[in-house]
Design a protein around this motif. Sequence first.
Motif, PDB file in Angstrom:
ATOM      1  N   SER A 101       0.803  -1.228   0.000  1.00  0.00           N
ATOM      2  CA  SER A 101       0.000   0.000   0.000  1.00  0.00           C
ATOM      3  C   SER A 101       0.832   1.272   0.000  1.00  0.00           C
ATOM      4  CB  SER A 101      -0.946   0.010   1.211  1.00  0.00           C
ATOM      5  OG  SER A 101      -0.201  -0.060   2.415  1.00  0.00           O
ATOM      6  N   THR A 102       2.136   1.175   0.249  1.00  0.00           N
ATOM      7  CA  THR A 102       2.955   2.382   0.331  1.00  0.00           C
ATOM      8  C   THR A 102       4.164   2.393  -0.587  1.00  0.00           C
ATOM      9  OG1 THR A 102       4.256   1.473   2.160  1.00  0.00           O
ATOM     10  CG2 THR A 102       2.295   2.781   2.726  1.00  0.00           C
ATOM     11  N   SER A 103       4.625   1.245  -1.028  1.00  0.00           N
ATOM     12  CA  SER A 103       5.857   1.226  -1.816  1.00  0.00           C
ATOM     13  C   SER A 103       5.850   0.075  -2.802  1.00  0.00           C
ATOM     14  CB  SER A 103       7.081   1.118  -0.903  1.00  0.00           C
ATOM     15  OG  SER A 103       7.027  -0.089  -0.168  1.00  0.00           O
ATOM     16  N   GLY A 104       6.759   0.150  -3.749  1.00  0.00           N
ATOM     17  CA  GLY A 104       6.853  -0.904  -4.736  1.00  0.00           C
ATOM     18  C   GLY A 104       8.179  -0.885  -5.450  1.00  0.00           C
ATOM     19  N   ALA A 105       8.497  -1.971  -6.146  1.00  0.00           N
ATOM     20  CA  ALA A 105       9.745  -2.055  -6.897  1.00  0.00           C
ATOM     21  C   ALA A 105       9.516  -2.785  -8.199  1.00  0.00           C
ATOM     22  CB  ALA A 105      10.813  -2.769  -6.091  1.00  0.00           C
ATOM     23  N   TYR A 106      10.055  -2.244  -9.279  1.00  0.00           N
ATOM     24  CA  TYR A 106      10.082  -2.927 -10.567  1.00  0.00           C
ATOM     25  C   TYR A 106      11.356  -3.770 -10.668  1.00  0.00           C
ATOM     26  CZ  TYR A 106       6.421  -0.117 -12.880  1.00  0.00           C
ATOM     27  OH  TYR A 106       5.245   0.459 -13.270  1.00  0.00           O
ATOM     28  N   VAL A 107      11.247  -4.880 -11.350  1.00  0.00           N
ATOM     29  CA  VAL A 107      12.392  -5.721 -11.671  1.00  0.00           C
ATOM     30  C   VAL A 107      12.345  -6.023 -13.163  1.00  0.00           C
ATOM     31  CG1 VAL A 107      13.200  -8.109 -11.485  1.00  0.00           C
ATOM     32  CG2 VAL A 107      12.812  -6.780  -9.421  1.00  0.00           C
ATOM     33  N   THR A 108      13.486  -5.993 -13.830  1.00  0.00           N
ATOM     34  CA  THR A 108      13.537  -6.321 -15.246  1.00  0.00           C
ATOM     35  C   THR A 108      14.742  -7.192 -15.551  1.00  0.00           C
ATOM     36  OG1 THR A 108      14.921  -4.487 -16.042  1.00  0.00           O
ATOM     37  CG2 THR A 108      12.575  -4.028 -15.734  1.00  0.00           C
ATOM     38  N   ALA A 109      14.624  -7.970 -16.621  1.00  0.00           N
ATOM     39  CA  ALA A 109      15.748  -8.734 -17.151  1.00  0.00           C
ATOM     40  C   ALA A 109      15.511  -8.918 -18.643  1.00  0.00           C
ATOM     41  CB  ALA A 109      15.870 -10.091 -16.461  1.00  0.00           C
ATOM     42  N   GLY A 110      16.545  -8.773 -19.433  1.00  0.00           N
ATOM     43  CA  GLY A 110      16.416  -9.025 -20.853  1.00  0.00           C
ATOM     44  C   GLY A 110      15.798  -7.888 -21.636  1.00  0.00           C
ATOM     45  N   HIS A 111      15.113  -8.247 -22.735  1.00  0.00           N
ATOM     46  CA  HIS A 111      14.682  -7.270 -23.718  1.00  0.00           C
ATOM     47  C   HIS A 111      13.274  -7.549 -24.221  1.00  0.00           C
ATOM     48  CE1 HIS A 111      19.079  -7.910 -23.883  1.00  0.00           C
ATOM     49  NE2 HIS A 111      19.115  -6.590 -23.884  1.00  0.00           N
ATOM     50  N   SER A 112      12.622  -6.503 -24.683  1.00  0.00           N
ATOM     51  CA  SER A 112      11.332  -6.646 -25.345  1.00  0.00           C
ATOM     52  C   SER A 112      11.507  -7.198 -26.747  1.00  0.00           C
ATOM     53  CB  SER A 112      10.620  -5.293 -25.403  1.00  0.00           C
ATOM     54  OG  SER A 112       9.468  -5.345 -26.206  1.00  0.00           O
ATOM     55  N   ILE A 113      12.490  -6.682 -27.470  1.00  0.00           N
ATOM     56  CA  ILE A 113      12.767  -7.115 -28.834  1.00  0.00           C
ATOM     57  C   ILE A 113      13.979  -8.036 -28.818  1.00  0.00           C
ATOM     58  CG2 ILE A 113      13.385  -6.367 -31.164  1.00  0.00           C
ATOM     59  CD1 ILE A 113      11.932  -3.758 -30.601  1.00  0.00           C
ATOM     60  N   LYS A 114      13.788  -9.263 -29.276  1.00  0.00           N
ATOM     61  CA  LYS A 114      14.857 -10.252 -29.289  1.00  0.00           C
ATOM     62  C   LYS A 114      16.058  -9.720 -30.051  1.00  0.00           C
ATOM     63  CE  LYS A 114      16.466 -14.527 -28.810  1.00  0.00           C
ATOM     64  NZ  LYS A 114      16.779 -15.118 -27.497  1.00  0.00           N
ATOM     65  N   GLY A 115      17.232  -9.768 -29.413  1.00  0.00           N
ATOM     66  CA  GLY A 115      18.453  -9.327 -30.044  1.00  0.00           C
ATOM     67  C   GLY A 115      18.746  -7.850 -29.884  1.00  0.00           C
ATOM     68  N   SER A 116      17.821  -7.092 -29.313  1.00  0.00           N
ATOM     69  CA  SER A 116      18.027  -5.664 -29.117  1.00  0.00           C
ATOM     70  C   SER A 116      18.927  -5.429 -27.910  1.00  0.00           C
ATOM     71  CB  SER A 116      16.682  -4.965 -28.899  1.00  0.00           C
ATOM     72  OG  SER A 116      16.851  -3.646 -28.450  1.00  0.00           O
ATOM     73  N   SER A 117      19.560  -4.268 -27.884  1.00  0.00           N
ATOM     74  CA  SER A 117      20.363  -3.881 -26.724  1.00  0.00           C
ATOM     75  C   SER A 117      19.563  -3.010 -25.761  1.00  0.00           C
ATOM     76  CB  SER A 117      21.610  -3.115 -27.184  1.00  0.00           C
ATOM     77  OG  SER A 117      21.244  -1.931 -27.871  1.00  0.00           O
ATOM     78  N   VAL A 118      18.316  -2.697 -26.123  1.00  0.00           N
ATOM     79  CA  VAL A 118      17.473  -1.838 -25.288  1.00  0.00           C
ATOM     80  C   VAL A 118      16.788  -2.691 -24.215  1.00  0.00           C
ATOM     81  CG1 VAL A 118      15.525  -0.254 -25.244  1.00  0.00           C
ATOM     82  CG2 VAL A 118      17.077  -0.270 -27.215  1.00  0.00           C
ATOM     83  N   PRO A 119      16.976  -2.385 -22.935  1.00  0.00           N
ATOM     84  CA  PRO A 119      16.340  -3.169 -21.879  1.00  0.00           C
ATOM     85  C   PRO A 119      14.816  -3.110 -21.982  1.00  0.00           C
ATOM     86  CG  PRO A 119      18.071  -1.775 -20.983  1.00  0.00           C
ATOM     87  CD  PRO A 119      17.842  -1.324 -22.386  1.00  0.00           C
ATOM     88  N   ILE A 120      14.152  -4.155 -21.547  1.00  0.00           N
ATOM     89  CA  ILE A 120      12.698  -4.211 -21.550  1.00  0.00           C
ATOM     90  C   ILE A 120      12.146  -3.177 -20.564  1.00  0.00           C
ATOM     91  CG2 ILE A 120      12.607  -6.025 -19.787  1.00  0.00           C
ATOM     92  CD1 ILE A 120      10.256  -7.256 -21.377  1.00  0.00           C
ATOM     93  N   ASP A 121      11.035  -2.542 -20.908  1.00  0.00           N
ATOM     94  CA  ASP A 121      10.439  -1.469 -20.108  1.00  0.00           C
ATOM     95  C   ASP A 121       9.338  -2.038 -19.214  1.00  0.00           C
ATOM     96  OD1 ASP A 121       9.216   0.765 -19.055  1.00  0.00           O
ATOM     97  OD2 ASP A 121       8.947   1.792 -20.978  1.00  0.00           O
ATOM     98  N   PRO A 122       9.468  -1.954 -17.891  1.00  0.00           N
ATOM     99  CA  PRO A 122       8.458  -2.526 -16.999  1.00  0.00           C
ATOM    100  C   PRO A 122       7.141  -1.753 -16.966  1.00  0.00           C
ATOM    101  CG  PRO A 122      10.085  -1.353 -15.712  1.00  0.00           C
ATOM    102  CD  PRO A 122      10.580  -1.357 -17.130  1.00  0.00           C
ATOM    103  N   THR A 123       7.098  -0.578 -17.579  1.00  0.00           N
ATOM    104  CA  THR A 123       5.847   0.185 -17.615  1.00  0.00           C
ATOM    105  C   THR A 123       5.054  -0.056 -18.898  1.00  0.00           C
ATOM    106  OG1 THR A 123       6.774   2.175 -18.682  1.00  0.00           O
ATOM    107  CG2 THR A 123       6.994   2.000 -16.284  1.00  0.00           C
TER     108      THR A 123
END
Length: 393
Positions: free
Chosen positions: A57-79
């Motif tokens: 109810s007061t806090s939160g954390a995003y976690v990410t690993a890898g990519h949205s587009i296979k082979g891309s260097s851009v990290p996947i966006d948790p939003t």
Amino acid sequence: MRRLRNALLGAAVGLAVTVGATPAQADMGGAAQALQDGANKGVAAGYPGVIALMQDSTSGAYVTAGHSIKGSSVPIDPTAKYRIGSNTKLYTATVVLQLEAEGKLSLDDTVAKWLPNAVNAHGYDGRTITIRQLLNQTSGLPDYPDVVVARIPFVDPITLGYVYYNGDLRSNHYTPQSLVDMALTLPKKTPGEWAYANTNYVLAGMIIQAATGHDPSVEIANRVIAPLGLTGTSFPTSDTNLYGNFVHGWKYNPLGGIDEVSASNVELFWAAGAMISTLQDQATFVLSLLQGRLLPPAQLTELKTTVGMDPKDPQNPDKQYGLALSHRILTGCQKGAWAHGGAVLGYNSRWYASEDGTKVVVALGNEEHGGDETAGVIAIRNGVQATLCQMLS
């Protein structure tokens, strides 16, 4: 490739998460590390990318690993937006319960009362099935993706579900009744016993339409999406595409490699699995629902009234099913939790929440090809369960 993003939320559930520029794993302690470990293992097992959110109810954390587009260097966006698959069912059940609270229907009404000819073929009789049985998956109706659409010598029968996960059905057109009609050609399950079937929630969507005069997408938008301010959530009824900032979905090609499958036929699952959302919107919806912000106490009790599932399931022998959500015991801490998952072409998501609805973990892996117990699925599920256990300790 891997990163942890942390964010503080407003005191009220539902405020948007603001992603911090600097990783801050220590802020959420062991729970964040458990979630990060699960995401990392999911990518190592083959997911192009994994995103997850842990929230109270007061806090939160995003976690990410890898990519949205296979082979891309851009990290996947948790939003980013993604297809939530069978997590759609909880939105559908919520609207049905709201209609009951308003006196517009009863869970004890029969299907035939609202849809006189929808279930009336091959020995099936809508007069013997209640709305409650649709929502808790005890109707005895089979799952239409199991219908055989082709037979090839020396090969197992080709089902609609197999074609969906391994072929291209984007140009096919399905009405809700056509989906039900396919199910009615299949052998009957045992009425009163739990058996998961998308057919049940297609019929629930049809009942919403019969009771209100509106498509369930309209009722969900007006009753859930707008009141909660779920700006990343939608219920497409025909458009196969995703727009704006979205996670790309993938599937493994039986002939080798991996194919991009973000576009998908939403008519095939409709009120059982067509919706699009985000991690934050999913968390807001689940916490708001379980804390009683969308349903009166009587209907919230009905939502959480469970029936037994499969006692022979080695993963969850004590798992129970309510109305579009399951209750299970977390393996790492032996505490109870509510949960559901959504597996749709290109996307496999799930959420787990505390029994009191004050804590939730939501996760997505952006690959799905119809595999129930892949290494990636297991890794993310274990990570989500471990995270909730840490949050409850």
